[in-house]
Scaffold this motif. Structure first.
Motif, PDB file in Angstrom:
ATOM      1  N   HIS A  13       0.256  -1.328  -0.185  1.00  0.00           N
ATOM      2  CA  HIS A  13       0.287   0.463   0.058  1.00  0.00           C
ATOM      3  C   HIS A  13       0.405   1.314   0.170  1.00  0.00           C
ATOM      4  O   HIS A  13       0.849   1.760  -0.486  1.00  0.00           O
ATOM      5  CB  HIS A  13      -0.903  -0.087   1.037  1.00  0.00           C
ATOM      6  CG  HIS A  13      -1.796   1.252   1.586  1.00  0.00           C
ATOM      7  ND1 HIS A  13      -2.224   1.827  -0.382  1.00  0.00           N
ATOM      8  CD2 HIS A  13      -2.002   2.320   2.304  1.00  0.00           C
ATOM      9  CE1 HIS A  13      -2.898   2.295   0.854  1.00  0.00           C
ATOM     10  NE2 HIS A  13      -2.126   3.154   2.084  1.00  0.00           N
ATOM     11  N   GLU A  62       1.650   4.190  -2.663  1.00  0.00           N
ATOM     12  CA  GLU A  62       0.983   5.622  -2.711  1.00  0.00           C
ATOM     13  C   GLU A  62       2.416   6.529  -3.062  1.00  0.00           C
ATOM     14  O   GLU A  62       1.797   7.013  -3.751  1.00  0.00           O
ATOM     15  CB  GLU A  62       0.829   6.012  -1.219  1.00  0.00           C
ATOM     16  CG  GLU A  62      -0.456   4.983  -1.169  1.00  0.00           C
ATOM     17  CD  GLU A  62      -1.965   5.988  -1.118  1.00  0.00           C
ATOM     18  OE1 GLU A  62      -2.097   5.978  -2.179  1.00  0.00           O
ATOM     19  OE2 GLU A  62      -1.568   7.054  -0.406  1.00  0.00           O
ATOM     20  N   TYR A 118       2.782   9.307  -5.977  1.00  0.00           N
ATOM     21  CA  TYR A 118       2.443  10.801  -5.247  1.00  0.00           C
ATOM     22  C   TYR A 118       3.333  11.385  -5.406  1.00  0.00           C
ATOM     23  O   TYR A 118       4.047  12.517  -5.556  1.00  0.00           O
ATOM     24  CB  TYR A 118       2.071  10.875  -4.323  1.00  0.00           C
ATOM     25  CG  TYR A 118      -0.068  10.776  -4.315  1.00  0.00           C
ATOM     26  CD1 TYR A 118      -0.381  11.857  -4.225  1.00  0.00           C
ATOM     27  CD2 TYR A 118      -0.361   9.016  -3.795  1.00  0.00           C
ATOM     28  CE1 TYR A 118      -1.637  11.990  -4.265  1.00  0.00           C
ATOM     29  CE2 TYR A 118      -1.827   9.235  -3.894  1.00  0.00           C
ATOM     30  CZ  TYR A 118      -2.158  10.230  -3.812  1.00  0.00           C
ATOM     31  OH  TYR A 118      -4.316  10.358  -4.015  1.00  0.00           O
ATOM     32  N   THR A 158      -1.492   8.727  12.819  1.00  0.00           N
ATOM     33  CA  THR A 158      -2.939   8.737  12.906  1.00  0.00           C
ATOM     34  C   THR A 158      -3.706   9.699  12.331  1.00  0.00           C
ATOM     35  O   THR A 158      -4.392  10.014  12.272  1.00  0.00           O
ATOM     36  CB  THR A 158      -4.270   7.797  14.399  1.00  0.00           C
ATOM     37  OG1 THR A 158      -3.064   6.551  14.254  1.00  0.00           O
ATOM     38  CG2 THR A 158      -5.280   7.722  14.236  1.00  0.00           C
ATOM     39  N   ARG A 195      -3.499  10.964   8.901  1.00  0.00           N
ATOM     40  CA  ARG A 195      -4.100   9.838   8.513  1.00  0.00           C
ATOM     41  C   ARG A 195      -5.345  10.902   8.526  1.00  0.00           C
ATOM     42  O   ARG A 195      -6.195  11.116   7.459  1.00  0.00           O
ATOM     43  CB  ARG A 195      -4.279   8.905   9.118  1.00  0.00           C
ATOM     44  CG  ARG A 195      -5.562   8.162   7.791  1.00  0.00           C
ATOM     45  CD  ARG A 195      -5.157   6.339   8.266  1.00  0.00           C
ATOM     46  NE  ARG A 195      -6.152   6.223   8.158  1.00  0.00           N
ATOM     47  CZ  ARG A 195      -6.900   4.713   8.630  1.00  0.00           C
ATOM     48  NH1 ARG A 195      -5.586   3.847   9.950  1.00  0.00           N
ATOM     49  NH2 ARG A 195      -7.250   3.765   8.249  1.00  0.00           N
ATOM     50  N   THR A 196      -5.820  11.835   9.609  1.00  0.00           N
ATOM     51  CA  THR A 196      -7.747  12.005  10.150  1.00  0.00           C
ATOM     52  C   THR A 196      -6.877  12.948   9.214  1.00  0.00           C
ATOM     53  O   THR A 196      -8.252  13.527   8.762  1.00  0.00           O
ATOM     54  CB  THR A 196      -7.410  11.598  11.755  1.00  0.00           C
ATOM     55  OG1 THR A 196      -7.274  10.393  11.889  1.00  0.00           O
ATOM     56  CG2 THR A 196      -8.739  12.349  11.777  1.00  0.00           C
ATOM     57  N   ASP A 246      -5.964  14.232   6.595  1.00  0.00           N
ATOM     58  CA  ASP A 246      -6.046  14.090   5.110  1.00  0.00           C
ATOM     59  C   ASP A 246      -7.190  13.532   5.148  1.00  0.00           C
ATOM     60  O   ASP A 246      -8.373  14.235   3.784  1.00  0.00           O
ATOM     61  CB  ASP A 246      -5.260  13.156   5.004  1.00  0.00           C
ATOM     62  CG  ASP A 246      -5.586  12.572   3.209  1.00  0.00           C
ATOM     63  OD1 ASP A 246      -5.693  13.056   3.357  1.00  0.00           O
ATOM     64  OD2 ASP A 246      -5.180  11.576   3.151  1.00  0.00           O
ATOM     65  N   ALA A 247      -8.331  12.646   5.652  1.00  0.00           N
ATOM     66  CA  ALA A 247      -9.689  12.619   5.576  1.00  0.00           C
ATOM     67  C   ALA A 247     -10.614  13.213   5.807  1.00  0.00           C
ATOM     68  O   ALA A 247     -11.365  13.437   5.389  1.00  0.00           O
ATOM     69  CB  ALA A 247     -10.465  11.737   6.393  1.00  0.00           C
ATOM     70  N   ALA A 248      -9.965  14.211   6.974  1.00  0.00           N
ATOM     71  CA  ALA A 248     -11.246  15.340   7.431  1.00  0.00           C
ATOM     72  C   ALA A 248     -10.763  16.500   6.192  1.00  0.00           C
ATOM     73  O   ALA A 248     -11.699  17.850   6.455  1.00  0.00           O
ATOM     74  CB  ALA A 248     -10.667  15.797   8.855  1.00  0.00           C
ATOM     75  N   GLY A 249     -10.286  16.631   5.390  1.00  0.00           N
ATOM     76  CA  GLY A 249      -9.264  17.794   4.051  1.00  0.00           C
ATOM     77  C   GLY A 249      -8.795  18.960   4.284  1.00  0.00           C
ATOM     78  O   GLY A 249      -8.728  20.217   4.339  1.00  0.00           O
ATOM     79  N   SER A 277      -0.907   9.034   4.123  1.00  0.00           N
ATOM     80  CA  SER A 277      -0.954  10.556   4.412  1.00  0.00           C
ATOM     81  C   SER A 277      -0.499  11.440   4.174  1.00  0.00           C
ATOM     82  O   SER A 277      -0.374  12.259   3.239  1.00  0.00           O
ATOM     83  CB  SER A 277      -1.827  10.728   4.969  1.00  0.00           C
ATOM     84  OG  SER A 277      -3.838   9.930   5.020  1.00  0.00           O
ATOM     85  N   HIS A 332       0.177  13.027   1.001  1.00  0.00           N
ATOM     86  CA  HIS A 332      -0.891  13.803   0.020  1.00  0.00           C
ATOM     87  C   HIS A 332      -0.842  14.481   0.691  1.00  0.00           C
ATOM     88  O   HIS A 332      -2.343  15.796   0.104  1.00  0.00           O
ATOM     89  CB  HIS A 332      -2.547  12.472   0.806  1.00  0.00           C
ATOM     90  CG  HIS A 332      -3.025  11.423   0.067  1.00  0.00           C
ATOM     91  ND1 HIS A 332      -3.569  10.503   1.109  1.00  0.00           N
ATOM     92  CD2 HIS A 332      -2.313  10.414  -1.118  1.00  0.00           C
ATOM     93  CE1 HIS A 332      -3.232   9.409   0.672  1.00  0.00           C
ATOM     94  NE2 HIS A 332      -2.714   9.318  -0.555  1.00  0.00           N
ATOM     95  N   LYS A 390     -14.379  21.581  10.817  1.00  0.00           N
ATOM     96  CA  LYS A 390     -14.060  21.860   9.454  1.00  0.00           C
ATOM     97  C   LYS A 390     -15.166  21.957   8.867  1.00  0.00           C
ATOM     98  O   LYS A 390     -15.553  20.453   8.872  1.00  0.00           O
ATOM     99  CB  LYS A 390     -12.527  20.514   8.602  1.00  0.00           C
ATOM    100  CG  LYS A 390     -12.101  21.041   7.559  1.00  0.00           C
ATOM    101  CD  LYS A 390     -11.448  22.023   7.342  1.00  0.00           C
ATOM    102  CE  LYS A 390     -11.182  21.890   5.450  1.00  0.00           C
ATOM    103  NZ  LYS A 390     -12.141  22.207   4.950  1.00  0.00           N
TER     104      LYS A 390
END
Lengths: 255, 255
Positions: free
Chosen positions: B36, B40, B44, B126, B129-130, B132-135, B160, B163, B254
């Motif tokens: 994985h 990535e 990227y 973590t 990563r979070t 990233d997911a929350a924008g 992440s 990203h 956010k």
């Protein structure tokens, strides 16, 4: 007060076995570690549920006054290192009795977190701690979910298992009980066809199921829920850690 | 395509050193592990930033087609176990170049997560990563926060870091830049005198600071913020895990 200095001592050998599932099953006891957890056990458990406290000389000097009435064994630093499953132990432990908690859900019995085949001990313990902080009524460990007496799970729970019931039960059976009481059950899935968790009105009484880290929730269980929730991902992360997802949903939908 | 079967090989010895801060500093490279993360990195990073891919025979058979153009070394299972910092390795790695990311905040540059002396690698990864997911736009690692190239941090970030920018910088300096751009800065503290995070209107541009696991945020930094937030605890848990608290606030404030 007893004193043990030899790792070969039979009591110490028996206590070491509590690190394994088999050892816990045989004795009906489990081991907790750190002053914080020992304190929580003393404060929240019945007297006869805390079987023995084990403390190094230093720990006994520091906390002896708070341990009156307890059955105490003073141990050497070497034995403490042997009993610990961390690399740096504080040197204080308690042997506690395993007592099955009964699951007795009423219609208005609050919010319940259900763990379906969750593997990582840190994730599991963190979810119990978070459920406690979010005001949940209890946590149900479904089949395949790591043991609530695993050292890492106990450490991550930080004593929350003493604040709210942690019950081991087949989730299908648990869901049938919730359904009979008309308690709404929410599943979770990584699927934009599910309901955005932000669109759920905060409420008091419901069950929320979190699934396995890699595979998500069991497909049969997903079909038994009232609704399934998802968290929209805004960036490029593929998913959220399961304990993070659980926290975001729990703090949002529990009123 | 090169093949290495000996653990004594000099290249392997050098790559093993990337597990240490000193080794990474000397070579200007770091090591990632798992298909994985390798994927990535390839997707990227610029071509010249992925220096070498190391794969066992099995992994090379499985993924070789996706690795055309890469510099590949096929390694023995024994070497893979040696290079891994997990107990069960997939057997695929990449050596990547460390490139300093510049911090260039503009007024409308989104939401930033700032980590003040956060210790636990799992928590740190973590949170990235979070975010990233929350924008979020990026994460700044302040002094004392564990290395972004630590194996456990890399694993928990799940890619992440490719990203969004992950920048190492003194937080006082970073806060001065945000202030100069009139970007609002929120601290966090376990203090009911702070503002309930639920009372903050969701917004796009701000900085959020999370503090040390045991001691919270640095007192001097707390004074430099515009406001400080707290999460009300409803049950008997004393606190939340820092990555959990960060997630709950990030997903709430956010927009």
């Amino acid at each position: 007060m007893e004193r043990i200095n030899s790792k070969q001592n039979q009591t110490i050998k028996e206590i070491k076995k509590l690190h394994t599932h088999k050892g816990r099953q045989k004795s009906g006891e489990y081991l907790i570690e750190s002053w914080h957890l020992v304190q929580e056990a003393i404060n929240y458990l019945n007297l006869n549920q805390v079987v023995t406290i084990l403390a190094t000389e230093d720990q006994y000097l520091a906390h002896g006054d708070d341990l009156s009435g307890e059955n105490i064994i003073v141990i050497s630093d070497e034995i403490a290192a042997e009993l610990s499953d961390t690399s740096t132990t504080q040197g204080i432990f308690a042997v506690c009795k395993i007592e099955e908690q009964s699951f007795n859900v009423q219609k208005d019995s609050g919010a319940w977190l259900l763990l379906d085949n969750v593997q990582d001990p840190g994730n599991i313990g963190t979810m119990v701690r978070t459920a406690d902080a979010a005001g949940f009524a209890g946590v149900i460990f479904g089949d395949g979910t790591s043991s609530e007496y695993n050292g890492k799970v106990l450490r991550a729970m930080q004593g929350s298992q003493f604040h709210l019931p942690v019950i081991r039960m087949n989730l299908k059976k648990a869901m049938e009980i919730f359904k009979a009481q008309h308690v709404k059950i929410y599943g979770t899935e990584l699927n934009p066809d599910a309901i955005n968790y932000q669109d759920v009105q905060p409420m008091d009484n419901f069950a929320l199921i979190m699934g396995n880290e890699g595979n998500g929730m069991n497909k049969d269980l997903l079909k038994m829920t009232n609704d399934n929730l998802y968290i929209p991902i805004k960036g490029n992360a593929e998913s959220l850690n399961v304990a993070i997802a659980a926290a975001v949903i729990m703090f949002r939908i529990k009123s």
